[in-house]
Design a protein around this motif. Structure first.
Motif, short mmCIF file in Angstrom:
data_model
loop_
_atom_site.label_atom_id
_atom_site.label_comp_id
_atom_site.label_asym_id
_atom_site.label_seq_id
_atom_site.Cartn_x
_atom_site.Cartn_y
_atom_site.Cartn_z
N THR A 4 -83.49 -34.06 -2.89
CA THR A 4 -82.16 -33.49 -3.06
C THR A 4 -82.05 -32.28 -2.16
OG1 THR A 4 -82.20 -34.18 -5.37
CG2 THR A 4 -80.53 -32.58 -4.73
N ILE A 5 -81.07 -32.29 -1.27
CA ILE A 5 -80.80 -31.13 -0.41
C ILE A 5 -79.39 -30.67 -0.74
CG2 ILE A 5 -80.59 -30.29 1.94
CD1 ILE A 5 -82.45 -32.55 2.81
N SER A 6 -79.27 -29.42 -1.21
CA SER A 6 -77.96 -28.91 -1.59
C SER A 6 -77.76 -27.52 -0.99
CB SER A 6 -77.81 -28.87 -3.11
OG SER A 6 -78.83 -28.11 -3.68
N GLY A 7 -76.51 -27.12 -0.91
CA GLY A 7 -76.17 -25.82 -0.35
C GLY A 7 -75.35 -25.01 -1.33
N HIS A 8 -75.55 -23.72 -1.31
CA HIS A 8 -74.80 -22.80 -2.15
C HIS A 8 -74.06 -21.85 -1.22
CE1 HIS A 8 -74.35 -19.49 -5.15
NE2 HIS A 8 -74.04 -20.53 -5.90
N HIS A 9 -72.74 -21.86 -1.25
CA HIS A 9 -71.89 -21.13 -0.31
C HIS A 9 -72.12 -21.62 1.12
CE1 HIS A 9 -70.58 -18.30 -3.33
NE2 HIS A 9 -71.83 -18.03 -3.64
N LEU A 10 -72.45 -22.90 1.25
CA LEU A 10 -72.82 -23.46 2.54
C LEU A 10 -72.64 -24.96 2.51
CD1 LEU A 10 -74.58 -23.13 5.27
CD2 LEU A 10 -76.49 -23.65 3.78
N GLU A 11 -72.10 -25.51 3.55
CA GLU A 11 -72.01 -26.97 3.66
C GLU A 11 -73.25 -27.47 4.39
OE1 GLU A 11 -69.41 -30.38 5.92
OE2 GLU A 11 -68.54 -28.39 5.67
N VAL A 12 -73.94 -28.43 3.81
CA VAL A 12 -75.14 -28.98 4.41
C VAL A 12 -74.70 -30.02 5.45
CG1 VAL A 12 -77.32 -30.17 4.01
CG2 VAL A 12 -76.44 -28.58 2.30
N ASP A 36 -90.89 -35.50 -6.61
CA ASP A 36 -89.51 -35.05 -6.49
C ASP A 36 -89.48 -33.79 -5.63
OD1 ASP A 36 -86.81 -34.99 -7.02
OD2 ASP A 36 -87.03 -33.83 -8.86
N ILE A 37 -88.47 -33.68 -4.75
CA ILE A 37 -88.29 -32.48 -3.93
C ILE A 37 -86.84 -32.03 -4.04
CG2 ILE A 37 -88.36 -31.50 -1.61
CD1 ILE A 37 -90.47 -33.52 -0.87
N ASN A 38 -86.64 -30.76 -4.39
CA ASN A 38 -85.30 -30.16 -4.43
C ASN A 38 -85.25 -29.02 -3.43
OD1 ASN A 38 -84.33 -31.78 -6.55
ND2 ASN A 38 -85.34 -30.47 -8.04
N VAL A 39 -84.32 -29.09 -2.50
CA VAL A 39 -84.15 -28.04 -1.49
C VAL A 39 -82.79 -27.39 -1.71
CG1 VAL A 39 -84.05 -27.51 0.96
CG2 VAL A 39 -85.56 -29.33 0.15
N LEU A 40 -82.76 -26.07 -1.78
CA LEU A 40 -81.51 -25.33 -1.95
C LEU A 40 -81.38 -24.35 -0.79
CD1 LEU A 40 -79.03 -24.61 -3.65
CD2 LEU A 40 -80.45 -22.97 -4.86
N LEU A 41 -80.31 -24.50 -0.03
CA LEU A 41 -80.03 -23.60 1.08
C LEU A 41 -78.86 -22.70 0.67
CD1 LEU A 41 -80.17 -26.30 3.87
CD2 LEU A 41 -82.01 -24.81 3.11
N THR A 42 -79.03 -21.39 0.83
CA THR A 42 -78.05 -20.43 0.32
C THR A 42 -77.67 -19.42 1.39
OG1 THR A 42 -79.17 -20.59 -1.82
CG2 THR A 42 -77.63 -18.80 -1.56
N VAL A 43 -76.40 -19.08 1.41
CA VAL A 43 -75.93 -17.93 2.19
C VAL A 43 -75.52 -16.90 1.16
CG1 VAL A 43 -74.22 -17.06 3.80
CG2 VAL A 43 -75.14 -19.36 4.08
N ALA A 55 -83.68 -20.03 1.84
CA ALA A 55 -84.05 -21.43 1.61
C ALA A 55 -85.08 -21.46 0.48
CB ALA A 55 -84.63 -22.05 2.87
N GLU A 56 -84.88 -22.38 -0.46
CA GLU A 56 -85.79 -22.54 -1.58
C GLU A 56 -86.16 -24.01 -1.69
OE1 GLU A 56 -83.82 -21.36 -5.12
OE2 GLU A 56 -83.34 -19.36 -4.40
N VAL A 57 -87.37 -24.28 -2.11
CA VAL A 57 -87.78 -25.66 -2.32
C VAL A 57 -88.66 -25.71 -3.57
CG1 VAL A 57 -89.83 -25.57 -0.82
CG2 VAL A 57 -88.73 -27.73 -1.24
N ASP A 65 -95.38 -28.08 -10.67
CA ASP A 65 -94.23 -27.82 -9.82
C ASP A 65 -94.61 -26.70 -8.87
OD1 ASP A 65 -92.57 -29.67 -10.97
OD2 ASP A 65 -91.65 -28.26 -12.35
N ILE A 66 -94.36 -26.90 -7.59
CA ILE A 66 -94.64 -25.89 -6.57
C ILE A 66 -93.30 -25.36 -6.09
CG2 ILE A 66 -95.67 -25.44 -4.33
CD1 ILE A 66 -97.56 -27.80 -4.88
N PHE A 67 -93.08 -24.04 -6.24
CA PHE A 67 -91.82 -23.40 -5.85
C PHE A 67 -92.08 -22.41 -4.74
CE2 PHE A 67 -88.84 -19.85 -6.22
CZ PHE A 67 -87.65 -20.53 -6.03
N VAL A 68 -91.28 -22.48 -3.69
CA VAL A 68 -91.39 -21.56 -2.56
C VAL A 68 -89.99 -21.14 -2.16
CG1 VAL A 68 -92.24 -21.26 -0.21
CG2 VAL A 68 -93.44 -22.80 -1.75
N GLU A 69 -89.81 -19.86 -1.84
CA GLU A 69 -88.53 -19.40 -1.30
C GLU A 69 -88.78 -18.47 -0.13
OE1 GLU A 69 -86.18 -17.19 -4.05
OE2 GLU A 69 -87.80 -15.86 -4.61
#
Length: 113
Positions: A4-12, A36-43, A55-57, A65-69
């Motif tokens: 899942t690749i999603s954006g917050h205040h950003l269009e992917v 499972d991999i969740n990627v969140l890209l934020t401005v 960027a967070e994953v 669960d491995i979390f990195v930002e």
């Protein structure tokens, strides 16, 4: 593997999605037990110009669960640094999971001469 690749205040954009996929390929090549991999890209709307792009994953592997930002003024640089961190963490987890125990000499079935 669910991705899942999603954006917050950003269009992917497709280019951004492809960039993340090529970077994630390095991690999934090293370790194939990714569920499972969740990627969140934020401005972020902060006053300081540096560190606005984040960027967070979250990588869900069997048992953990491995979390990195990572934040940077450039989103592509943040993704690069994020993938470097993630690669190191996945490598450490892989080393921990692998069985390094050897059978002791007493337990080996060797006939006595």
């Amino acid at each position: 593997m669910n991705l899942t690749i999603s954006g917050h205040h950003l269009e992917v954009t497709p280019a951004l999605r492809e960039y993340v996929l090529t970077k994630l390929d390095r991690v999934t090549r090293h370790f194939d037990q990714v569920v499972d991999i969740n990627v969140l890209l934020t401005v972020e709307k902060q006053k300081e110009k540096e560190r606005r792009q984040k960027a967070e994953v979250t990588v869900h592997v069997k048992g953990r669960d491995i979390f990195v930002e990572q934040a940077n003024e450039d989103l592509y640089a943040a993704i690069d640094q994020l993938m470097d961190k993630l690669d190191r963490q996945v490598g450490r987890y892989k080393e921990k999971v692998q069985d390094h125990h050897h059978a002791s000499a007493k337990r080996l079935d060797v006939p006595a001469p």
